[in-house]
Design an enzyme around this catalytic site. Structure first.
Site, PDB file in Angstrom:
ATOM      1  N   HIS B 187     -56.365 -23.192  13.145  1.00 20.09           N
ATOM      2  CA  HIS B 187     -57.639 -22.487  13.177  1.00 20.09           C
ATOM      3  C   HIS B 187     -58.594 -23.022  12.111  1.00 20.09           C
ATOM      4  O   HIS B 187     -59.797 -23.061  12.309  1.00 20.09           O
ATOM      5  CB  HIS B 187     -57.429 -20.986  13.051  1.00 20.09           C
ATOM      6  N   CYS B 497     -61.738 -27.975  28.303  1.00 21.16           N
ATOM      7  CA  CYS B 497     -62.425 -27.134  27.324  1.00 21.16           C
ATOM      8  C   CYS B 497     -61.651 -27.035  26.012  1.00 21.16           C
ATOM      9  O   CYS B 497     -61.911 -26.185  25.189  1.00 21.16           O
ATOM     10  CB  CYS B 497     -62.689 -25.739  27.875  1.00 21.16           C
TER      11      CYS B 497
END
Lengths: 91, 572
Positions: B187, B497
């Site tokens: 992240h 994506c």
């Protein structure tokens, strides 16, 4: 001892921003104010100037809470604090 | 000159002074008592003084911050002197505990209490532990284990960064991120991409750098060099000049021969969407709807969801917005949907699968999306995450139809979906490859683990082969669905994506594999567009073919980069 009930108006309940606004206001009064859910005894009431205590209370939108304080200024103080709870700070 | 090599996650070449994130504090010894010469009253006074100092410092930082960072800092500042925390610590001091141990234990107890409450409260537990650490650091007279504050821009070097650290990361001050651990799909890496900060992760040994020492960071090659020479200084200067040229996109994604390839943005909320529209993204290829749900104890109501989705759709009138339904579970738990006690959450009930354990949430989300779509002018497509079988695709398509949504799709993140895309596409209108999870599941390597960074690489030939299989499945589906018609209908679109689309070299390979559109962090679009315009579709196919035949991820990346000299010219 003065007492005042209030209904939580904020849609997210009494945490995050509404809790910090309320705790700061309670701390600035200079008198000890407690908060509890309606129906709970005064012994179980929590320190209204503590954001962490307010968060653990877990009061949601529409819940009724009881504010308590002692002293000559207690009534005015509780009225002011109840007004904060009855305002939707997320609106 | 000393060099460290890690994995570059965001391109950019900069030179700047290093500030090192202080190490995590060791706990004061359990049961540590007041020193003989210290009275309880003195210990209480020093604790209250330290807490007040921490509050002042956090308030000062809050006043300089903006947006989410400001809110987090203000709330954390209030916690530093919170009566619940301080009274609990004072009680322990009066029972003989040292000040450090008292606030340590009091912080643990309050954090545990919040964690037990779950949801939003559980997330605040981290903030309590954060102020607890700051108060202990203040009592010890050492630096707290938080992002250092500085008046001049700096390169932040850390063991690893937590999501909470990035909330207080000021992109005007931090010019690059370097971490000793962490993977390219963690992240932290994703946030670095969103902020457009040059970043290198998994750079073993960088913590040996000295505070304030000048270093050169190359987020393209993953190289970190101390005592930069004239070559490095020149490279950084050149990057700065090019960054402005690379900063814009004219809104048409295409290859050198004019073949169109739409470049869309991945967004996680209204602010992101507005920024993406401002950057001329051709639509949204991935709207992560978790922003509407995370930090909630209960499911948001219909009107709230409609308003949230409409906010994003309104940024793209007349353009495509692909909405991914709720992807809870694994690294994104939600108390009302996911079971936090699963032994293996990445392989557990997550994504679309939560519809089997908590039916209704998905149908209500689709109803809200349908209402938002009706109220806006965007072209709304909807896709489900974590689809493994054609049966699941069929069920999802039926739910979409029931809600009145006409363009259902699936994400291809599980190898089974890639290998059977032909059958999945019998039921839905498009497929979108989520390369982050597809890589993690193909290589059986947790995307958060720095130690597995080399496995967790979308350049792995096995991952590329699954992209190819997905595209070929779409072509086969079109061929067999034509019935007796002479010409097969066009294949249903397969897009990407995942973060792979933001790597300009990999974007060329994906184009060559036949992917019809790419969606990425909006900031990555100009560089990807620039590189795509330098190759023809014939050249892209050739490079894709070579990459597929490479023996390793490193070899695939090296041979493609070699064939694209524009990457080096642009410092990508």
């Amino acid at each position: 001892m003065s007492e005042r009930t209030a209904t939580i108006a904020s849609r997210v309940g009494l945490h995050a921003r509404p809790a910090s606004i309320f705790a700061e206001a309670a701390a600035e009064l200079g008198i000890e104010v407690s908060i509890s859910r309606q129906g709970e005894s005064a012994q179980e009431a929590l320190d209204a100037s503590s954001m962490l205590a307010l968060m653990s209370l877990g009061a949601e939108h529409g819940d009724v809470v009881v504010l308590r304080a002692d002293g000559p200024d207690a009534d005015d103080a509780l009225t002011a604090l109840a007004r904060i709870l009855e305002t939707d700070h997320d609106a | 000159m000393q060099s460290f090599v890690g994995v570059g996650v965001t391109p950019g070449r900069v030179v700047g002074p290093v500030l090192i994130m202080p190490p995590v504090l060791n706990a004061p010894p359990a049961g540590e008592q007041l020193a003989g010469t210290t009275s309880a009253a003195d210990a209480v006074a020093s604790l209250k003084y330290a807490a007040a100092q921490v509050k002042t410092e956090l308030d000062a930082r809050a006043s300089r911050a903006s947006g989410d960072g400001k809110a987090v800092l203000s709330a954390t500042a209030l916690m530093a002197t919170d009566p619940t925390l301080i009274k609990a610590a004072v009680k322990l001091i009066n029972e003989g505990s040292s000040a450090q141990r008292a606030i340590w234990d009091a912080g643990n107890n309050v954090a545990a209490m919040l964690a037990d409450l779950g949801g939003y409260m559980a997330e605040r537990a981290h903030d309590v532990l954060d102020v607890r650490s700051r108060i202990v650091a203040e009592l010890r007279g050492v630096q707290p284990p938080v992002i250092p504050d500085s008046d001049v821009p700096f390169i932040l070097v850390a063991e690893d960064l937590a999501p909470a650290d990035t909330a207080t990361l000021d992109p005007a001050k931090v010019i690059a991120l370097v971490t000793a651990s962490g993977g390219p799909q963690s992240h932290t890496a994703i946030i670095a991409r969103n902020l457009g900060l040059p970043a290198v992760v998994a750079a073993t040994g960088v913590l040996a750098l000295t505070e304030h020492e000048l270093v050169f960071v190359d987020g393209g090659t993953g190289r970190v060099t101390s005592h930069p020479g004239t070559a490095e200084l020149a490279a950084a200067k050149k990057w700065q000049e090019q960054a402005s040229a690379l900063g814009t996109f004219d809104g048409v994604g295409r290859l050198a021969d004019g073949t169109l390839l739409d470049l869309l943005a991945n967004v996680g909320g209204t602010a992101d969407a507005a920024a993406a529209a401002g950057a001329n993204a051709q639509g949204v290829g991935l709207l992560r709807t978790e922003f509407c749900f995370l930090g909630r104890d209960t499911e948001p109501g219909h009107d709230e969801q409609v308003a949230a989705y409409k906010g994003v759709l309104d940024a793209f009138p007349g353009k495509k917005v692909v909405i991914r339904t709720l992807d809870a579970g694994a690294d994104k738990p939600l108390p009302f949907l996911t079971d936090s006690t699963e032994p293996n959450p990445a392989l557990g009930v997550r994504g679309y699968r939560t519809d089997t354990t908590s039916p209704g949430v998905l149908a209500r989300q689709l109803a809200a999306i349908a209402d938002a779509a009706t109220q806006s002018n965007a072209i709304v497509w909807v896709m489900a995450p974590m689809i493994a079988t054609a049966q699941e695709a069929a069920t999802f398509a039926a739910l979409c139809a029931a809600a009145g949504l006409s363009t259902p799709g699936v994400m291809v993140e599980i190898p089974s979906a890639a290998l059977t895309s032909r059958h999945l596409l019998d039921h839905v209108e498009f497929a979108s490859l989520g390369t982050n999870d597809l890589t993690q599941y193909t290589m059986a390597a947790d995307r958060q683990l720095g130690a597995l960074a080399s496995l967790n690489d979308p350049w792995q030939p096995a991952v590329l082969a699954l992209v190819q299989a997905t595209v070929e499945g779409a072509a086969a589906q079109a061929k067999h669905s034509g019935g007796s018609a002479k010409e097969a209908p066009a294949a249903k679109p397969v897009s990407v994506c995942g973060e792979a689309a933001a790597d300009p070299a990999l974007a060329v390979v994906l184009a060559g594999l036949g992917v019809s559109s790419l969606s990425m962090a909006a900031r990555a679009i100009p560089a990807v567009s620039c590189v795509l315009r330098s190759v023809t579709s014939q050249e892209a196919r050739q490079l894709a073919h070579q990459a597929l035949g490479a023996k390793s991820a490193l070899a695939a990346r090296a041979l493609v980069r070699e064939a694209l000299p524009i990457l080096t010219e642009l410092g990508l």
